[in-house]
Enzyme design. Sequence first.
Site, PDB file in Angstrom:
ATOM      1  N   TYR A  16       0.774  -1.264  -0.006  1.00 37.48           N
ATOM      2  CA  TYR A  16      -0.025  -0.014   0.095  1.00 37.48           C
ATOM      3  C   TYR A  16       0.953   1.319  -0.010  1.00 37.48           C
ATOM      4  O   TYR A  16       0.520   2.368  -0.592  1.00 37.48           O
ATOM      5  CB  TYR A  16      -1.102  -0.032   1.185  1.00 37.48           C
ATOM      6  CG  TYR A  16      -2.150  -0.960   0.777  1.00 37.48           C
ATOM      7  CD1 TYR A  16      -3.059  -0.480  -0.227  1.00 37.48           C
ATOM      8  CD2 TYR A  16      -2.214  -2.373   1.081  1.00 37.48           C
ATOM      9  CE1 TYR A  16      -4.085  -1.380  -0.398  1.00 37.48           C
ATOM     10  CE2 TYR A  16      -3.081  -3.071   0.838  1.00 37.48           C
ATOM     11  CZ  TYR A  16      -3.970  -2.728   0.218  1.00 37.48           C
ATOM     12  OH  TYR A  16      -5.104  -3.716  -0.309  1.00 37.48           O
ATOM     13  N   ARG A  47       1.448   1.768  -3.585  1.00 38.63           N
ATOM     14  CA  ARG A  47       0.488   2.298  -4.173  1.00 38.63           C
ATOM     15  C   ARG A  47       0.072   3.753  -4.001  1.00 38.63           C
ATOM     16  O   ARG A  47      -0.382   4.554  -4.705  1.00 38.63           O
ATOM     17  CB  ARG A  47      -0.715   1.580  -3.993  1.00 38.63           C
ATOM     18  CG  ARG A  47      -0.767  -0.138  -4.303  1.00 38.63           C
ATOM     19  CD  ARG A  47      -1.179  -0.254  -5.825  1.00 38.63           C
ATOM     20  NE  ARG A  47      -2.620  -0.279  -5.749  1.00 38.63           N
ATOM     21  CZ  ARG A  47      -3.299   0.053  -6.849  1.00 38.63           C
ATOM     22  NH1 ARG A  47      -2.657   0.196  -8.194  1.00 38.63           N
ATOM     23  NH2 ARG A  47      -4.422   0.335  -6.922  1.00 38.63           N
ATOM     24  N   GLN A  65     -15.450   2.745  -6.410  1.00 34.29           N
ATOM     25  CA  GLN A  65     -14.785   1.694  -6.014  1.00 34.29           C
ATOM     26  C   GLN A  65     -13.255   2.153  -5.750  1.00 34.29           C
ATOM     27  O   GLN A  65     -12.554   1.460  -5.131  1.00 34.29           O
ATOM     28  CB  GLN A  65     -14.921   0.510  -6.834  1.00 34.29           C
ATOM     29  CG  GLN A  65     -16.398   0.135  -6.735  1.00 34.29           C
ATOM     30  CD  GLN A  65     -16.467  -1.071  -8.012  1.00 34.29           C
ATOM     31  OE1 GLN A  65     -16.463  -2.029  -7.579  1.00 34.29           O
ATOM     32  NE2 GLN A  65     -16.588  -0.637  -9.072  1.00 34.29           N
ATOM     33  N   ASP A 109      -8.102   6.023  -5.217  1.00 37.60           N
ATOM     34  CA  ASP A 109      -7.442   7.248  -5.571  1.00 37.60           C
ATOM     35  C   ASP A 109      -8.132   8.509  -5.380  1.00 37.60           C
ATOM     36  O   ASP A 109      -9.295   8.182  -4.848  1.00 37.60           O
ATOM     37  CB  ASP A 109      -6.805   7.072  -6.908  1.00 37.60           C
ATOM     38  CG  ASP A 109      -7.851   7.089  -8.152  1.00 37.60           C
ATOM     39  OD1 ASP A 109      -8.801   8.067  -7.919  1.00 37.60           O
ATOM     40  OD2 ASP A 109      -8.039   6.080  -8.945  1.00 37.60           O
ATOM     41  N   HIS A 127     -14.875   1.756  -1.056  1.00 39.22           N
ATOM     42  CA  HIS A 127     -13.621   1.022  -0.567  1.00 39.22           C
ATOM     43  C   HIS A 127     -12.521   1.605  -0.081  1.00 39.22           C
ATOM     44  O   HIS A 127     -11.673   1.120   0.024  1.00 39.22           O
ATOM     45  CB  HIS A 127     -13.275   0.194  -2.073  1.00 39.22           C
ATOM     46  CG  HIS A 127     -14.131  -0.822  -2.571  1.00 39.22           C
ATOM     47  ND1 HIS A 127     -13.857  -1.505  -3.710  1.00 39.22           N
ATOM     48  CD2 HIS A 127     -15.404  -1.177  -2.188  1.00 39.22           C
ATOM     49  CE1 HIS A 127     -14.900  -2.083  -3.968  1.00 39.22           C
ATOM     50  NE2 HIS A 127     -15.830  -2.348  -2.930  1.00 39.22           N
ATOM     51  N   LEU A 173     -15.140  -0.104 -21.356  1.00 37.48           N
ATOM     52  CA  LEU A 173     -14.152  -0.471 -22.576  1.00 37.48           C
ATOM     53  C   LEU A 173     -14.542  -1.541 -23.421  1.00 37.48           C
ATOM     54  O   LEU A 173     -14.483  -1.727 -24.629  1.00 37.48           O
ATOM     55  CB  LEU A 173     -12.491  -0.534 -21.944  1.00 37.48           C
ATOM     56  CG  LEU A 173     -11.599  -0.966 -22.974  1.00 37.48           C
ATOM     57  CD1 LEU A 173     -11.203   0.245 -23.933  1.00 37.48           C
ATOM     58  CD2 LEU A 173     -10.244  -1.347 -22.466  1.00 37.48           C
ATOM     59  N   GLU A 174     -14.943  -2.705 -22.477  1.00 35.29           N
ATOM     60  CA  GLU A 174     -15.491  -3.866 -23.148  1.00 35.29           C
ATOM     61  C   GLU A 174     -16.533  -4.240 -22.580  1.00 35.29           C
ATOM     62  O   GLU A 174     -17.019  -3.722 -21.410  1.00 35.29           O
ATOM     63  CB  GLU A 174     -14.392  -4.820 -23.140  1.00 35.29           C
ATOM     64  CG  GLU A 174     -14.026  -5.217 -21.803  1.00 35.29           C
ATOM     65  CD  GLU A 174     -12.597  -5.701 -21.644  1.00 35.29           C
ATOM     66  OE1 GLU A 174     -11.937  -5.992 -22.786  1.00 35.29           O
ATOM     67  OE2 GLU A 174     -12.217  -6.104 -20.461  1.00 35.29           O
ATOM     68  N   ALA A 224     -12.894   5.696 -21.401  1.00 35.11           N
ATOM     69  CA  ALA A 224     -13.534   6.498 -20.456  1.00 35.11           C
ATOM     70  C   ALA A 224     -13.427   7.995 -21.006  1.00 35.11           C
ATOM     71  O   ALA A 224     -14.167   8.875 -20.705  1.00 35.11           O
ATOM     72  CB  ALA A 224     -13.171   6.109 -18.878  1.00 35.11           C
TER      73      ALA A 224
HETATM   74  N1  APR Z   1     -11.928   3.175 -20.202  1.00 35.56           N
HETATM   75  C1  APR Z   1     -13.071   2.355 -19.724  1.00 35.56           C
HETATM   76  N2  APR Z   1     -13.072   1.297 -19.135  1.00 35.56           N
HETATM   77  C2  APR Z   1     -11.828   0.502 -18.986  1.00 35.56           C
HETATM   78  C3  APR Z   1     -10.673   1.395 -19.437  1.00 35.56           C
HETATM   79  C4  APR Z   1     -10.734   2.686 -19.958  1.00 35.56           C
HETATM   80  N3  APR Z   1      -9.491   3.313 -20.503  1.00 35.56           N
HETATM   81  N4  APR Z   1      -9.635   0.506 -19.134  1.00 35.56           N
HETATM   82  C5  APR Z   1      -9.940  -0.563 -18.619  1.00 35.56           C
HETATM   83  N5  APR Z   1     -11.399  -0.273 -18.445  1.00 35.56           N
HETATM   84  C6  APR Z   1     -12.433  -1.524 -17.981  1.00 35.56           C
HETATM   85  C7  APR Z   1     -11.938  -2.742 -18.154  1.00 35.56           C
HETATM   86  O1  APR Z   1     -12.522  -3.377 -19.477  1.00 35.56           O
HETATM   87  C8  APR Z   1     -12.651  -3.536 -16.991  1.00 35.56           C
HETATM   88  O2  APR Z   1     -14.236  -3.876 -17.278  1.00 35.56           O
HETATM   89  O3  APR Z   1     -12.312  -1.306 -16.594  1.00 35.56           O
HETATM   90  C9  APR Z   1     -12.740  -2.388 -15.852  1.00 35.56           C
HETATM   91  C10 APR Z   1     -11.904  -2.584 -14.552  1.00 35.56           C
HETATM   92  O4  APR Z   1     -12.134  -3.650 -13.964  1.00 35.56           O
HETATM   93  P1  APR Z   1     -11.384  -4.116 -12.658  1.00 35.56           P
HETATM   94  O5  APR Z   1     -10.011  -4.110 -13.044  1.00 35.56           O
HETATM   95  O6  APR Z   1     -12.052  -5.394 -12.156  1.00 35.56           O
HETATM   96  O7  APR Z   1     -11.861  -2.755 -11.682  1.00 35.56           O
HETATM   97  P2  APR Z   1     -13.019  -2.763 -10.828  1.00 35.56           P
HETATM   98  O8  APR Z   1     -14.158  -3.211 -11.588  1.00 35.56           O
HETATM   99  O9  APR Z   1     -12.746  -1.014 -10.329  1.00 35.56           O
HETATM  100  O10 APR Z   1     -12.540  -3.526  -9.542  1.00 35.56           O
HETATM  101  C11 APR Z   1     -13.545  -3.789  -8.481  1.00 35.56           C
HETATM  102  O11 APR Z   1     -12.028  -5.056  -7.193  1.00 35.56           O
HETATM  103  O12 APR Z   1     -10.226  -5.903  -6.016  1.00 35.56           O
HETATM  104  C12 APR Z   1     -10.821  -4.751  -6.294  1.00 35.56           C
HETATM  105  O13 APR Z   1     -11.432  -3.310  -4.577  1.00 35.56           O
HETATM  106  C13 APR Z   1     -10.956  -3.371  -5.831  1.00 35.56           C
HETATM  107  O14 APR Z   1     -12.415  -1.720  -6.092  1.00 35.56           O
HETATM  108  C14 APR Z   1     -11.879  -2.749  -6.636  1.00 35.56           C
HETATM  109  C15 APR Z   1     -12.938  -3.985  -7.218  1.00 35.56           C
END
Ligand code: APR
Length: 244
Positions: free
Chosen positions: A61, A64, A96, A99, A119, A212-213, A229
């Site tokens: 941490y 990070r 979530q 930052d 979170h 993104l997807e 985004a």
């Molecule tokens: N623009 C939009 N979406 C994006 C981009 C971008 N430039 N880059 C990546 N993504 C999308 C990915 O396609 C994915 O669906 O963002 C998502 C990120 O997913 P995760 O990495 O799983 O993040 P998140 O959903 O925030 O995770 C939830 O899991 O471990 C934890 O506590 C942590 O808060 C976090 C929680």
Amino acid sequence: MATTIRNIVILTGAGISAESGIDTFRAGANGGPSLWEQHRVEDVATPEAFARDPDLVHRFYDMRRAAIQTKRPNPAHVALARLDAEWPGSLLIVTQNVDDLHERAGAPLGHNQRLLHMHGEHLKAWCTSCDIRSPWRKELSSRPPCPVCGARGLRPDVVWFGEMPYRMGDIYAALREADLFVSIGTSGAVYPAAGFVQNAVELGVHTLELNLEESQGSRMFHETRLGVASEVVPTWVDEILGRD
Ligand code: APR
């Protein structure tokens, strides 16, 4: 879609900060490995891991916390800050992310007032002795004293796997009043946040996903718009503020 939208709840995830250079947790952004491919959740993000090896967890941490302070908000954060400043109805941005990029994007506009970190936050330390949370920018691995009580029991103010996210009552209350639920940059892999779309649909709230997807929950949304985004969020904000 409801003809009149007044109350909006927005959920953001790691995808909104990806273009600022912060690693996502699962789907690797920018072609690189994701955070949970580089570090095992069980080693660094559970209360058990902290009890077993606090040095390792603190170092993770600390790294990070230092890294996010070198990053900057991108146009998606700026667009949401503008929405926060200008939207006349009610708005709650539930993030979530741990930052502070939403806050920093909002600072020139008078700060993001309608923001909830479900979170926790990298830039706070939580004292396990006196239970008070203090702003924190430096490392915790050297076991500095709590600025309030002096005990050396500070931990990151981040919700770990197995812990309850913050202010769930406020989030569900906002969803009950919402006309529109928007999910931005989250994979829909982690509950309870992943379940908000279903709650919203059951409450008759219109739901929109910007990602993104396609995510695990995409089929539950009334509408999904795919793209980065920094492009899809400002476009949507312009639209909802009536500027398209
Ligand atoms: N623009 C939009 N979406 C994006 C981009 C971008 N430039 N880059 C990546 N993504 C999308 C990915 O396609 C994915 O669906 O963002 C998502 C990120 O997913 P995760 O990495 O799983 O993040 P998140 O959903 O925030 O995770 C939830 O899991 O471990 C934890 O506590 C942590 O808060 C976090 C929680």
